[in-house]
Design a protein around this motif. Structure first.
Motif, short mmCIF file in Angstrom:
data_model
loop_
_atom_site.label_atom_id
_atom_site.label_comp_id
_atom_site.label_asym_id
_atom_site.label_seq_id
_atom_site.Cartn_x
_atom_site.Cartn_y
_atom_site.Cartn_z
N GLU A 42 56.43 35.93 21.58
CA GLU A 42 56.16 36.75 22.75
C GLU A 42 54.89 37.76 22.45
O GLU A 42 54.13 37.91 23.49
CB GLU A 42 57.29 37.49 23.25
CG GLU A 42 58.26 36.33 23.81
CD GLU A 42 59.44 37.20 24.53
OE1 GLU A 42 59.50 38.26 24.37
OE2 GLU A 42 60.25 36.51 24.65
N ASP A 43 55.25 38.21 21.32
CA ASP A 43 54.19 39.33 20.93
C ASP A 43 52.67 38.79 20.88
O ASP A 43 51.66 39.58 21.06
CB ASP A 43 54.48 40.04 19.64
CG ASP A 43 55.83 40.77 19.87
OD1 ASP A 43 55.74 41.97 20.36
OD2 ASP A 43 56.90 40.26 19.27
N THR A 44 52.42 37.76 20.39
CA THR A 44 51.32 36.99 20.23
C THR A 44 50.70 36.67 21.47
O THR A 44 49.42 36.81 21.81
CB THR A 44 51.25 35.70 19.24
OG1 THR A 44 51.72 36.00 17.89
CG2 THR A 44 49.80 35.11 19.08
N GLU A 45 51.56 36.28 22.56
CA GLU A 45 51.23 35.86 23.79
C GLU A 45 50.72 37.04 24.46
O GLU A 45 49.64 36.91 25.29
CB GLU A 45 52.30 35.19 24.46
CG GLU A 45 52.75 33.77 24.19
CD GLU A 45 53.82 33.32 24.94
OE1 GLU A 45 54.59 33.93 25.67
OE2 GLU A 45 53.75 31.86 25.04
N ALA A 46 51.32 38.16 24.17
CA ALA A 46 50.98 39.49 24.88
C ALA A 46 49.59 39.85 24.32
O ALA A 46 48.79 40.46 25.08
CB ALA A 46 52.20 40.73 24.53
N PHE A 47 49.45 39.80 22.90
CA PHE A 47 48.02 40.07 22.41
C PHE A 47 46.94 39.51 23.22
O PHE A 47 45.83 39.90 23.60
CB PHE A 47 47.90 39.72 20.93
CG PHE A 47 46.66 40.05 20.44
CD1 PHE A 47 46.36 41.43 19.90
CD2 PHE A 47 45.84 39.09 20.01
CE1 PHE A 47 45.21 41.53 19.39
CE2 PHE A 47 44.62 39.52 19.36
CZ PHE A 47 44.15 40.66 19.15
N ILE A 48 47.09 37.95 23.27
CA ILE A 48 46.11 37.11 23.86
C ILE A 48 46.02 37.51 25.56
O ILE A 48 44.80 37.57 25.92
CB ILE A 48 46.74 35.50 23.80
CG1 ILE A 48 46.62 35.13 22.35
CG2 ILE A 48 45.77 34.61 24.69
CD1 ILE A 48 47.16 33.78 22.14
N ASP A 49 47.08 37.83 25.91
CA ASP A 49 47.06 38.23 27.39
C ASP A 49 46.31 39.67 27.66
O ASP A 49 45.35 39.65 28.44
CB ASP A 49 48.31 38.58 27.91
CG ASP A 49 49.07 37.22 28.25
OD1 ASP A 49 48.46 36.15 28.30
OD2 ASP A 49 50.20 37.42 28.49
N GLU A 77 42.82 40.12 29.85
CA GLU A 77 42.39 41.32 30.80
C GLU A 77 41.08 41.90 30.84
O GLU A 77 40.66 42.47 31.53
CB GLU A 77 43.53 42.43 30.39
CG GLU A 77 45.06 42.01 31.01
CD GLU A 77 46.08 42.98 30.40
OE1 GLU A 77 45.83 43.91 29.98
OE2 GLU A 77 47.44 42.53 30.65
N ASP A 78 40.53 41.62 29.63
CA ASP A 78 39.23 42.34 29.30
C ASP A 78 38.15 41.32 29.81
O ASP A 78 36.97 41.31 29.34
CB ASP A 78 38.79 42.81 27.83
CG ASP A 78 39.72 43.69 27.49
OD1 ASP A 78 39.95 44.50 28.23
OD2 ASP A 78 40.11 43.84 26.39
N ASN A 79 38.49 40.17 30.80
CA ASN A 79 37.78 39.36 31.09
C ASN A 79 37.12 38.02 30.23
O ASN A 79 35.88 37.78 30.33
CB ASN A 79 36.55 39.86 31.94
CG ASN A 79 37.07 40.51 33.39
OD1 ASN A 79 38.16 40.18 33.87
ND2 ASN A 79 36.68 41.54 33.80
N LYS A 80 37.94 38.05 29.02
CA LYS A 80 37.21 37.28 28.06
C LYS A 80 38.07 35.97 28.14
O LYS A 80 39.04 35.66 28.55
CB LYS A 80 37.58 37.82 26.54
CG LYS A 80 37.19 39.13 26.34
CD LYS A 80 37.40 39.69 24.89
CE LYS A 80 36.64 41.04 24.67
NZ LYS A 80 37.22 41.65 23.25
N THR A 81 37.05 34.99 27.94
CA THR A 81 37.71 33.59 27.76
C THR A 81 38.33 33.41 26.50
O THR A 81 37.72 33.39 25.34
CB THR A 81 36.63 32.53 27.89
OG1 THR A 81 35.84 32.59 29.20
CG2 THR A 81 37.00 31.06 27.88
N VAL A 82 39.60 32.93 26.24
CA VAL A 82 40.63 33.07 24.94
C VAL A 82 40.59 31.60 24.68
O VAL A 82 41.37 30.80 25.44
CB VAL A 82 41.45 33.85 25.00
CG1 VAL A 82 42.25 33.76 23.84
CG2 VAL A 82 41.26 35.46 25.23
#
Length: 265
Positions: free
Chosen positions: A177-184, A188-193
């Motif tokens: 969950e913490d890694t998913e939160a980091f990716i999210d 939020e900075d409008n980056k394609t991940v």
């Protein structure tokens, strides 16, 4: 002075021991911490210890498969070898090739030199403070005469240039969950991940190589899992910081279990 070519030769010998077991039937033991152990771990450990003790008898060794060394004995070490003889034993058992030999030199609590050898891929990553990070493919087939020769025949890291896609190293199948939160937070900075995956310390190598921008590790690891990777990432211009205070990751703590950390370039 420790020499990268010497470390390369030791890691290749250890890798050969691992591959000899890899190609046979073998049994898997379970250690006290529930992690798997094979004869390959033990043969690699002995090869590395023999090589380091012969070349650098004055430098102590802290290895995953070595004897438990009390903190009182090691707390005043000025330098030491930090070794994971077979990082990614689970990958080794799965036979996916993503396992490594890790050797790092720690000086004053920080890694100053490291090699990571992936024997199934025959690929070597290495780094040294003030020298840079490098990658050499088909290393066992490459004739090497000196540390200078090793550097000249290798590719300097990072290899890739800037991209407008942000690459994160994480497990697709066991995303915390913490890694998913980091990716999210990146999204939020409008980056394609884009999420990329790799086993063992190869995750550090992806960041050093420039194939990944971030490696968030929000799960337990041990010091020997990270020392060589940090040496290579930092030599290539990246950073490894502690999650709790964003300070540089350091070593030879009383408790050898690592806290959460972030690797980035």
């Amino acid at each position: 002075m420790a020499d990268l070519l010497q470390l390369t030769r030791i890691s290749l010998k250890a890798g050969q021991e691992i591959m000899d077991v890899y190609e046979q039937e073998y049994t898997v033991e379970v250690k006290d911490d529930d992690s798997p152990l094979t004869i390959a771990d033990q043969r690699s450990h002995q090869t590395i210890v023999n090589g380091l003790e012969a070349a650098y008898p004055e430098i102590p060794i802290l290895s995953e498969e070595g004897a438990e060394i009390p903190y009182q004995e090691r707390k005043d070490w000025k330098q030491f070898w930090l070794v994971d003889p077979l990082d990614g034993t689970k990958e080794f058992i799965k036979k996916n090739g993503e396992f490594t030999v890790n050797i790092a030199l720690i000086e004053g609590k920080y890694p100053t030199m490291g090699v990571i050898y992936a024997p199934a891929l025959d690929t070597l990553y290495f780094g040294k403070k003030d020298l840079g990070g490098y990658k050499l493919e088909d290393v066992s087939k490459t004739e090497l005469q000196s540390e200078e020769d090793l550097i000249q025949k290798s590719q300097q890291l990072p290899l890739t240039t800037y991209s407008d896609v942000t690459h994160v190293v994480a497990s697709r199948s066991h995303m915390s969950e913490d890694t998913e939160a980091f990716i999210d937070s990146l999204k939020e900075d409008n980056k394609t991940v884009d999420v990329v995956s790799a086993g063992s310390s190869l995750k550090f190598c992806l960041v050093a190589e420039g194939k990944a921008d971030y490696y968030p590790r929000y799960a337990p690891t041990m010091e020997w899992d990270t020392g060589a990777g940090q040496a290579i990432v930092e030599a290539a211009g990246g950073k490894v910081i502690r999650h709790e205070d964003e300070e540089r990751f350091y070593y030879n703590r009383e408790n050898l279990k690592n806290g959460w950390f972030l690797v980035y370039r």
